[in-house]
Design a protein around this motif. Structure first.
Motif, mmCIF file in Angstrom:
data_model
loop_
_atom_site.group_PDB
_atom_site.id
_atom_site.type_symbol
_atom_site.label_atom_id
_atom_site.label_comp_id
_atom_site.label_asym_id
_atom_site.label_seq_id
_atom_site.Cartn_x
_atom_site.Cartn_y
_atom_site.Cartn_z
ATOM 1 N N ASP A 265 -10.280 -8.767 -2.286
ATOM 2 C CA ASP A 265 -10.884 -7.433 -2.269
ATOM 3 C C ASP A 265 -9.969 -6.431 -2.950
ATOM 4 O OD1 ASP A 265 -12.899 -7.656 0.377
ATOM 5 O OD2 ASP A 265 -11.094 -8.881 0.544
ATOM 6 N N ARG A 266 -10.549 -5.329 -3.385
ATOM 7 C CA ARG A 266 -9.709 -4.164 -3.641
ATOM 8 C C ARG A 266 -9.248 -3.668 -2.282
ATOM 9 N NH1 ARG A 266 -11.681 0.122 -4.598
ATOM 10 N NH2 ARG A 266 -13.874 -0.430 -4.345
ATOM 11 N N LEU A 267 -8.067 -3.079 -2.244
ATOM 12 C CA LEU A 267 -7.559 -2.580 -0.969
ATOM 13 C C LEU A 267 -8.284 -1.258 -0.664
ATOM 14 C CD1 LEU A 267 -3.759 -2.679 -0.117
ATOM 15 C CD2 LEU A 267 -5.422 -1.276 1.079
ATOM 16 N N ASP A 268 -9.377 -1.371 0.062
ATOM 17 C CA ASP A 268 -10.243 -0.210 0.307
ATOM 18 C C ASP A 268 -10.738 -0.265 1.744
ATOM 19 O OD1 ASP A 268 -12.178 1.737 -1.692
ATOM 20 O OD2 ASP A 268 -12.904 1.339 0.338
ATOM 21 N N TYR A 269 -10.861 0.911 2.381
ATOM 22 C CA TYR A 269 -11.264 0.924 3.792
ATOM 23 C C TYR A 269 -12.697 0.433 4.000
ATOM 24 C CZ TYR A 269 -12.674 5.513 2.002
ATOM 25 O OH TYR A 269 -13.174 6.529 1.214
ATOM 26 N N SER A 270 -13.506 0.428 2.940
ATOM 27 C CA SER A 270 -14.876 -0.067 3.101
ATOM 28 C C SER A 270 -14.909 -1.596 3.247
ATOM 29 C CB SER A 270 -15.727 0.334 1.899
ATOM 30 O OG SER A 270 -15.250 -0.316 0.727
ATOM 31 N N LYS A 271 -13.824 -2.264 2.905
ATOM 32 C CA LYS A 271 -13.840 -3.722 2.866
ATOM 33 C C LYS A 271 -13.587 -4.376 4.222
ATOM 34 C CE LYS A 271 -14.466 -3.665 -1.617
ATOM 35 N NZ LYS A 271 -15.769 -4.040 -2.198
ATOM 36 N N GLY A 272 -13.242 -3.579 5.231
ATOM 37 C CA GLY A 272 -13.089 -4.137 6.585
ATOM 38 C C GLY A 272 -11.891 -5.054 6.735
ATOM 39 N N LEU A 273 -10.803 -4.742 6.039
ATOM 40 C CA LEU A 273 -9.649 -5.657 6.047
ATOM 41 C C LEU A 273 -8.945 -5.701 7.401
ATOM 42 C CD1 LEU A 273 -8.382 -4.729 2.482
ATOM 43 C CD2 LEU A 273 -9.253 -6.952 3.192
ATOM 44 N N GLU A 274 -8.820 -4.553 8.031
ATOM 45 C CA GLU A 274 -8.154 -4.562 9.350
ATOM 46 C C GLU A 274 -8.986 -5.358 10.348
ATOM 47 O OE1 GLU A 274 -7.940 -0.131 9.007
ATOM 48 O OE2 GLU A 274 -6.259 -0.425 10.376
ATOM 49 N N GLU A 275 -10.298 -5.107 10.331
ATOM 50 C CA GLU A 275 -11.194 -5.830 11.237
ATOM 51 C C GLU A 275 -11.119 -7.330 10.964
ATOM 52 O OE1 GLU A 275 -11.822 -3.092 9.592
ATOM 53 O OE2 GLU A 275 -12.480 -1.623 11.084
ATOM 54 N N ARG A 276 -10.969 -7.684 9.705
ATOM 55 C CA ARG A 276 -10.889 -9.104 9.322
ATOM 56 C C ARG A 276 -9.607 -9.739 9.861
ATOM 57 N NH1 ARG A 276 -11.353 -9.935 3.057
ATOM 58 N NH2 ARG A 276 -13.150 -8.609 3.501
ATOM 59 N N GLN A 298 -5.208 -13.640 2.030
ATOM 60 C CA GLN A 298 -5.874 -12.371 1.706
ATOM 61 C C GLN A 298 -5.251 -11.764 0.460
ATOM 62 O OE1 GLN A 298 -8.653 -10.630 3.106
ATOM 63 N NE2 GLN A 298 -8.350 -9.642 1.113
ATOM 64 N N ILE A 299 -6.050 -11.688 -0.597
ATOM 65 C CA ILE A 299 -5.617 -11.006 -1.813
ATOM 66 C C ILE A 299 -6.252 -9.615 -1.795
ATOM 67 C CG2 ILE A 299 -5.699 -11.024 -4.322
ATOM 68 C CD1 ILE A 299 -5.893 -14.090 -4.141
ATOM 69 N N ALA A 300 -5.440 -8.592 -1.800
ATOM 70 C CA ALA A 300 -5.962 -7.214 -1.739
ATOM 71 C C ALA A 300 -5.212 -6.371 -2.767
ATOM 72 C CB ALA A 300 -5.789 -6.634 -0.336
ATOM 73 N N THR A 301 -5.894 -6.085 -3.854
ATOM 74 C CA THR A 301 -5.261 -5.323 -4.934
ATOM 75 C C THR A 301 -5.290 -3.845 -4.609
ATOM 76 O OG1 THR A 301 -6.598 -6.813 -6.242
ATOM 77 C CG2 THR A 301 -5.201 -5.268 -7.451
ATOM 78 N N ALA A 302 -4.139 -3.211 -4.708
ATOM 79 C CA ALA A 302 -4.079 -1.778 -4.416
ATOM 80 C C ALA A 302 -4.894 -1.001 -5.449
ATOM 81 C CB ALA A 302 -2.633 -1.317 -4.445
ATOM 82 N N THR A 303 -5.687 -0.025 -4.967
ATOM 83 C CA THR A 303 -6.409 0.876 -5.869
ATOM 84 C C THR A 303 -6.287 2.291 -5.318
ATOM 85 O OG1 THR A 303 -8.447 0.438 -4.652
ATOM 86 C CG2 THR A 303 -8.188 -0.705 -6.744
ATOM 87 N N ARG A 304 -6.593 3.262 -6.160
ATOM 88 C CA ARG A 304 -6.641 4.684 -5.743
ATOM 89 C C ARG A 304 -5.388 5.066 -4.956
ATOM 90 N NH1 ARG A 304 -13.046 4.324 -3.988
ATOM 91 N NH2 ARG A 304 -13.629 3.236 -5.874
#
Ligand code: ADP
Length: 467
Positions: A265-276, A298-304
């Motif tokens: 995922d892009r590292l974004d709060y809409s992606k539910g990463l913490e919940e995951r 978990q691959i999470a690319t930093a954005t914004r």
């Protein structure tokens, strides 16, 4: 025959397509424009001291690209501001994160005006215009003021939120009014389309005509659901390329017989990463015998990264992954491999192929292309299992996945357990169903459907559902 002019905030030339770091919009458009005799118009990504309206026109990968620079203040207010700090959280139902600042509104309108002012001299009589995404909602209304009477379509890549959520936006009505200067509005899902229609009918004194068209503000437009796809054939081919195979082997060797549960995922709060992460931890707690048998990649690319909320989220994820590893790891097993890098598309395809489970669990997502890429990347003889959030637009087309509510930690934990243990026969059956949809409803299908509907003004369906 007129040309197709695609307008989007950023223009990612098709030759960059294989890098695979640009997000769903760019990947889809690169594939869509590859064969079109079109122009792709947008921001160059560069800033300039004072806006001049100068266009840099070049031909890249068979596509004519027209780029304009913006001022630093434009980028701050329009892109980092209104687009990413107002509309993005709002449309993803995060009213708690929305910033309402007047300078953002002004910057957003100013940049849209600048786009309209520089674009309209390029437009020829028969051209079709296709505007992409939430950065450019009011563009058509500004083009109309320049006398552009061409067909103009708009596609929203992110969700359209429920009426009461949308109404928290100051000047929501004015924004929707500008949408009535398009000929055709495209949404990712019926859900988003319905939410928009509800707003039109109940908040804008509009109506839905018997043929499905929408009437408000003295204008009549058409709107429909056009779920975007991926470049399925290319992606499938990429998954068996040498590069993918090298990554596949790298992953399989490092798995040491353990099952890999993958998130990309892009590292974004809409992606539910913490919940995951928390659901995965719950799974380990519920199934202690699985410790040492699986790991989460978990691959999470930093954005914004210039936006605070993103910095804070990153810090929380660093801490959460560290805590889970600290509590569960043993000297020869790390339960969470957490990576903040971007990978090439063929490398990603190899990673998907080496995965036993794909975790795609956004809290809200317009579509989610990773879900489709994961399916396209699998080896059909021994496919991995897709766990998919019911709040990803993709869920409407991908019911053969294990569908989960990402807010329900226990249910997600149990879905992980089910996926890890799923027998080969069921995995194959589900994958076959999913693959059929991913191949048939690809990005070319999406583009053709939208462009055909944009060209054809008369068509309506008897039930008046969408057209
Ligand atoms: P969004 O557009 O919100 O980022 P999507 O899932 O629709 O979400 O699209 C994401 C795109 O970005 C996919 O094509 C995916 O392969 C790509 N992507 C996501 N994370 C990475 C990464 N770490 N490296 C490379 N590409 C990535």
């Amino acid at each position: 025959m007129g040309r197709l002019i695609v307008v989007s905030n950023r223009v990612n030339p098709p030759s960059d397509a294989s890098v695979g770091t640009q997000g769903g919009l760019a990947m889809a458009l690169s594939a869509a424009l590859r064969e079109e005799n079109g122009i792709w118009f947008g921001w160059s990504g560069q800033t300039t001291e004072a806006f001049t309206g100068h266009l840099s026109i070049q031909k890249i990968g068979g596509v004519t690209v027209a780029l304009t620079d913006l001022e630093a203040q434009d980028v701050q207010e329009y892109y980092n501001g209104y687009a990413n700090r107002t509309l993005w959280p709002l449309f993803h139902y995060r009213t708690d994160l929305v910033a309402f600042e007047r300078s953002f509104d002004e910057g957003y309108l100013r940049v849209n005006q600048r786009f309209a002012d520089t674009l309209f001299p390029l437009v020829e009589k028969e051209d079709l215009l296709w505007v992409q995404d939430y950065h450019l909602l009011p563009l058509a209304s500004m083009l109309r003021k320049h006398g552009v009477s061409n067909r103009i379509g708009f596609f929203l890549h992110i969700p359209w939120p429920a009426m009461r959520v949308f109404q928290t936006l100051p000047k929501h009505r004015e924004l929707v009014e500008t949408l009535f200067d398009y000929d055709l509005l495209g949404f990712q899902t019926e859900d988003s389309l319905n939410a928009f229609q509800e707003y039109v009918v109940h908040a804008a004194d509009g109506e839905r005509l018997p043929d499905g068209r929408l009437r408000a503000f003295g204008k009549t437009i058409r709107a429909g659901a056009f779920p975007i796809g991926i470049d399925s054939e290319d992606f499938t081919a990429a998954a068996t390329s040498d590069k993918a195979l090298a990554f596949y082997n790298l992953m399989r060797n490092s798995q040491a017989g353990r099952k890999m549960i993958t998130g990309v995922d892009r590292l974004d709060y809409s992606k539910g990463l913490e919940e995951r992460f928390l659901a995965y931890e719950q799974f380990l707690n519920n199934h202690p015998r699985m410790e040492g048998e699986v790991f989460l990649m978990q691959i999470a690319t930093a954005t914004r990264e210039e936006v605070n909320t993103y910095q804070e989220l990153r810090a929380r994820l660093d801490s959460l992954s560290g805590r889970i590893n600290g509590e569960h790891a043993t000297i020869d097993w790390v339960p969470v491999r957490y990576v903040n890098r971007a990978y090439r598309r063929d490398e990603l395809a190899g990673i998907y192929r080496a995965s036993h489970v794909g975790l795609v669990t956004p809290l809200r997502d317009g579509m989610n292309l990773v879900a489709k890429e994961f399916v396209a990347g699998q080896d059909e003889r021994d496919p991995g299992v897709l766990i998919l959030s019911e709040f990803a637009g993709a869920a409407a087309q991908m019911q053969a996945a294990l569908i989960v509510n990402p807010f329900d930690r226990q249910a997600m934990a149990e879905a992980i357990a089910e996926a890890v243990h799923m027998p080969l026969k069921e995995r194959r059956q589900r994958h076959e169903d999913l693959m059929r949809g991913v191949m048939a409803e690809d990005v070319v299908w999406w583009r053709n459907d939208f462009v055909a509907k944009l060209k054809d003004e008369g068509e309506v369906t008897p039930d008046g559902d969408t057209f």
